[in-house]
Scaffold this active site. Structure first.
Site: not given
Ligand code: COA
Ligand code: ZN
Length: 305
Positions: A247, A205, A238, A207, A14
């Site tokens: 992240n 997960h 992304c 960000h 990522d």
């Protein structure tokens, strides 16, 4: 004994997929080795996706080939389809992460197929992985907000998680792809998922687009979640989801968890060195929100935890 939390560092996937500079295979391996030396036990080392779609993830097979001597670690790779799974299997990945978006538009933008078609790919991958002895994580992207369709219906995420578990995935990872969730909605959704499917098979997960990643992690912890993705240095984003920034920085996440008395097994000072290394390779400032404080502590010889 302290309660354990598993950190899966997604920096090498990522983190690198959205950068203007592309790291070499050797640099990617160096970063991953640094993470392993710092005590990280689970790393998303790359992705088997179209190199035209995401040039930074080309040659993930060579990255895996450079990591065969490491033991006791989980080498995860992202796969968008059955072809990606086959490449991952041949390259020796331990775990494949297959991504399904909670919104149709995002799924089309990301993998150019409908959610239903992605689910069909997931079925095929789960069947093969069971025979091949490969772990499967089903990742539900844009689980709270989609950049194209707005707020995601929590019922939709519950349903997708149920479908993925029924296919036989080991874990479901619930992702705030664009960093638009807040602690209240995170606690609500993760609480509902944990009651339905059990917290031990769920991961999150986040960000940090709106500076809420750590708050969201705390909210998920309160719902019983003990597995989190984060990226060393706070790099990430992304390429297909406008507005997504980095992240949650692994350094900040480890600091938060260890200060709260949880056990990540990670050496924070060593992790900070990896953040600095990847920052110098990419030519971007990295280190996480509390980097300045941590560096001052180290200079003074004062504790980080
Ligand atoms: N890995 C590598 N190459 C792949 C692949 C994979 N998993 N899946 C398909 N391809 C190749 C095909 O072989 C074909 O190659 P060719 O042009 O040399 O013949 C080409 O990609 C196009 O194949 P097609 O099936 O038509 O794919 P597409 O153009 O519709 O793209 C994906 C679909 C899924 C391959 C592409 O959108 C993708 O890689 N997306 C990844 C997105 C991503 O990583 N997002 C960030 C993480 S969530
Ligand atoms: Zn992400």
């Amino acid at each position: 004994m302290r309660d354990k939390v598993l950190i899966n560092d997604v920096g090498p996937r990522d983190g690198l997929q959205n950068q203007s500079s592309i790291l070499s295979v050797e640099q990617r391996i160096q970063v991953i080795r640094g993470l392993l030396n710092a005590g990280v036990r689970s790393v998303e080392v790359g992705a088997f996706v179209s190199p035209k779609a995401v040039p930074a993830m080309a040659n993930t097979d060579q990255v895996l080939a450079g990591l065969t001597s490491e033991s006791g670690i989980d080498r995860q790779v992202l796969v968008p389809n059955a072809k990606g799974y086959e490449l991952a299997r041949r390259a020796g990945a331990d775990t494949v992460v297959l991504v399904i978006c909670a919104s149709e538009t995002m799924n089309q933008r990301n993998v150019r197929m409908s959610v239903e078609d992605s689910m069909a790919q997931a079925r095929e991958i789960c069947r093969a992985a069971r025979t091949d002895g490969i772990r499967v994580v089903g990742c539900i992207a844009v689980a709270w907000q989609c950049p194209f369709e707005g707020a995601t219906d929590p019922g939709r995420v519950m349903d997708l998680a149920g479908q993925l578990f029924a296919l036989g995935v080991d874990d479901v990872n619930v992702a705030d792809t664009i960093g638009a969730a807040n602690p209240k909605v995170v606690n609500d959704l993760m609480g509902a998922l944990a009651r339905e499917y059990g917290a031990s098979r769920l991961a999150c997960h986040f960000h940090d687009t709106r500076a809420l990643a750590l708050g969201n992690i705390y909210a998920a912890l309160e719902a019983g979640i003990r597995k989190f993705d984060s990226a060393v240095g706070g790099i990430g984003g992304c390429p297909f989801a406008p507005g997504a920034t980095g992240n949650a920085a692994s350094e900040d996440v480890v600091m938060l968890l260890e200060q709260m008395g949880l056990d990540t097994g990670i050496d924070l000072a060593a992790l900070m060195d990896v953040g600095k290394l990847v920052g110098s390779m990419l030519g971007v400032a990295t280190g996480g929100r509390a980097d300045t404080w941590r560096r001052l502590q180290l200079e003074k010889g004062a504790p980080l935890i």
